[in-house]
Write a protein that holds these residues in place. Structure first.
Motif, PDB file in Angstrom:
ATOM      1  N   HIS A  64       0.837  -1.200   0.000  1.00 21.51           N
ATOM      2  CA  HIS A  64       0.000   0.000   0.000  1.00 21.51           C
ATOM      3  C   HIS A  64       0.879   1.259   0.000  1.00 21.51           C
ATOM      4  O   HIS A  64       0.525   2.264  -0.620  1.00 21.51           O
ATOM      5  N   ILE A  65       1.996   1.175   0.684  1.00 23.44           N
ATOM      6  CA  ILE A  65       2.928   2.306   0.688  1.00 23.44           C
ATOM      7  C   ILE A  65       3.560   2.457  -0.694  1.00 23.44           C
ATOM      8  O   ILE A  65       3.754   3.575  -1.175  1.00 23.44           O
ATOM      9  N   ALA A  66       3.854   1.334  -1.343  1.00 17.29           N
ATOM     10  CA  ALA A  66       4.465   1.385  -2.673  1.00 17.29           C
ATOM     11  C   ALA A  66       3.539   2.023  -3.699  1.00 17.29           C
ATOM     12  O   ALA A  66       4.008   2.614  -4.677  1.00 17.29           O
ATOM     13  N   GLU A  67       2.230   1.933  -3.470  1.00 12.14           N
ATOM     14  CA  GLU A  67       1.287   2.602  -4.376  1.00 12.14           C
ATOM     15  C   GLU A  67       1.437   4.114  -4.323  1.00 12.14           C
ATOM     16  O   GLU A  67       1.139   4.808  -5.290  1.00 12.14           O
ATOM     17  N   GLN A  68       1.928   4.629  -3.204  1.00 15.63           N
ATOM     18  CA  GLN A  68       2.116   6.070  -3.070  1.00 15.63           C
ATOM     19  C   GLN A  68       3.278   6.571  -3.914  1.00 15.63           C
ATOM     20  O   GLN A  68       3.441   7.779  -4.084  1.00 15.63           O
ATOM     21  N   LEU A  69       4.082   5.669  -4.444  1.00 17.37           N
ATOM     22  CA  LEU A  69       5.186   6.078  -5.307  1.00 17.37           C
ATOM     23  C   LEU A  69       4.699   6.554  -6.672  1.00 17.37           C
ATOM     24  O   LEU A  69       5.463   7.123  -7.437  1.00 17.37           O
ATOM     25  N   GLN A  70       3.430   6.341  -6.977  1.00 13.81           N
ATOM     26  CA  GLN A  70       2.863   6.780  -8.251  1.00 13.81           C
ATOM     27  C   GLN A  70       2.384   8.222  -8.202  1.00 13.81           C
ATOM     28  O   GLN A  70       2.026   8.800  -9.220  1.00 13.81           O
ATOM     29  N   VAL A  71       2.398   8.820  -7.013  1.00 15.71           N
ATOM     30  CA  VAL A  71       1.895  10.179  -6.825  1.00 15.71           C
ATOM     31  C   VAL A  71       2.913  11.188  -7.348  1.00 15.71           C
ATOM     32  O   VAL A  71       4.116  10.986  -7.275  1.00 15.71           O
ATOM     33  N   THR A  72       2.415  12.311  -7.867  1.00 13.46           N
ATOM     34  CA  THR A  72       3.321  13.342  -8.399  1.00 13.46           C
ATOM     35  C   THR A  72       3.827  14.286  -7.315  1.00 13.46           C
ATOM     36  O   THR A  72       4.839  14.958  -7.516  1.00 13.46           O
ATOM     37  N   ASP A  73       3.165  14.356  -6.177  1.00 18.17           N
ATOM     38  CA  ASP A  73       3.593  15.245  -5.095  1.00 18.17           C
ATOM     39  C   ASP A  73       4.920  14.756  -4.517  1.00 18.17           C
ATOM     40  O   ASP A  73       5.067  13.584  -4.146  1.00 18.17           O
ATOM     41  N   ASP A  74       5.884  15.659  -4.434  1.00 17.65           N
ATOM     42  CA  ASP A  74       7.228  15.293  -3.995  1.00 17.65           C
ATOM     43  C   ASP A  74       7.268  14.860  -2.534  1.00 17.65           C
ATOM     44  O   ASP A  74       7.983  13.911  -2.188  1.00 17.65           O
ATOM     45  N   TYR A  77       5.861  11.366  -2.186  1.00 18.35           N
ATOM     46  CA  TYR A  77       6.809  10.438  -2.802  1.00 18.35           C
ATOM     47  C   TYR A  77       7.994  10.163  -1.870  1.00 18.35           C
ATOM     48  O   TYR A  77       8.346   9.017  -1.623  1.00 18.35           O
ATOM     49  N   ARG A  78       8.568  11.218  -1.326  1.00 16.90           N
ATOM     50  CA  ARG A  78       9.716  11.044  -0.420  1.00 16.90           C
ATOM     51  C   ARG A  78       9.311  10.327   0.871  1.00 16.90           C
ATOM     52  O   ARG A  78      10.076   9.518   1.399  1.00 16.90           O
ATOM     53  N   ALA A  79       8.119  10.615   1.364  1.00 21.22           N
ATOM     54  CA  ALA A  79       7.653   9.939   2.575  1.00 21.22           C
ATOM     55  C   ALA A  79       7.469   8.449   2.324  1.00 21.22           C
ATOM     56  O   ALA A  79       7.810   7.614   3.176  1.00 21.22           O
ATOM     57  N   ALA A  80       6.944   8.094   1.162  1.00 18.44           N
ATOM     58  CA  ALA A  80       6.763   6.683   0.827  1.00 18.44           C
ATOM     59  C   ALA A  80       8.110   5.976   0.709  1.00 18.44           C
ATOM     60  O   ALA A  80       8.279   4.856   1.215  1.00 18.44           O
ATOM     61  N   VAL A  81       9.078   6.629   0.071  1.00 18.56           N
ATOM     62  CA  VAL A  81      10.417   6.043  -0.050  1.00 18.56           C
ATOM     63  C   VAL A  81      11.049   5.888   1.331  1.00 18.56           C
ATOM     64  O   VAL A  81      11.659   4.849   1.645  1.00 18.56           O
ATOM     65  N   TYR A  82      10.882   6.885   2.179  1.00 16.11           N
ATOM     66  CA  TYR A  82      11.437   6.842   3.532  1.00 16.11           C
ATOM     67  C   TYR A  82      10.847   5.678   4.325  1.00 16.11           C
ATOM     68  O   TYR A  82      11.563   4.927   4.979  1.00 16.11           O
ATOM     69  N   ARG A  83       9.517   5.536   4.269  1.00 19.30           N
ATOM     70  CA  ARG A  83       8.865   4.458   5.017  1.00 19.30           C
ATOM     71  C   ARG A  83       9.275   3.087   4.491  1.00 19.30           C
ATOM     72  O   ARG A  83       9.522   2.160   5.255  1.00 19.30           O
TER      73      ARG A  83
END
Length: 134
Positions: A64-74, A77-83
């Motif tokens: 579910h967190i990996a789905e947030q990597l598709q978002v354009t908001d920086d 995106y960075r929060a998803a990568v961090y988590r």
């Protein structure tokens, strides 16, 4: 004697009527609990749930967190990568899958250079932590 028998017959009929409709007339503070029918339904559903296998599919939370990597908001995106980075650093069995997800993100051309550098830093961090663990 016949007269007494008919009196008791009428009383018996009245008792049955009151017993059947007593809940309507007598709503006192007496706690009647649950009925036998409701108890049987509860036992039946408990038995069925106890003996039935889990039919629901389970999706790991990191997907579910990996789905947030598709978002354009920086920031998202960075929060998803961090988590994802911290999950991979702490969970041995999930690290390989998360690393593959992050490496796929490096191949995307729609991401900025700063975002790609951020992912590279996080991938090296995960690999460093994974190699340092015994």
């Amino acid at each position: 004697m016949v007269k007494t028998e008919t009196n008791f017959g009428i009383i018996g009929k009245l008792k049955n009527i009151v017993r059947k409709t007593g809940n309507v007339f007598f709503r006192g503070g007496r706690d009647r609990g649950i009925t036998e029918e409701i108890a049987r339904k509860i036992q039946k559903t408990a038995y069925e749930t106890l003996h039935s296998g889990h039919k629901e599919t389970f999706t790991p939370p990191y997907k579910h967190i990996a789905e947030q990597l598709q978002v354009t908001d920086d920031m998202i995106y960075r929060a998803a990568v961090y988590r994802l980075t911290h999950i991979a650093a702490n969970e041995d069995k999930l690290a390989a899958d998360i690393l593959s997800i992050l490496e796929l993100q490096l191949q995307r051309t729609d991401r900025s250079k700063e975002q790609q550098d951020y992912i590279r830093d996080k991938i090296t961090y995960i690999k460093k932590v994974r190699n340092s663990k015994p």
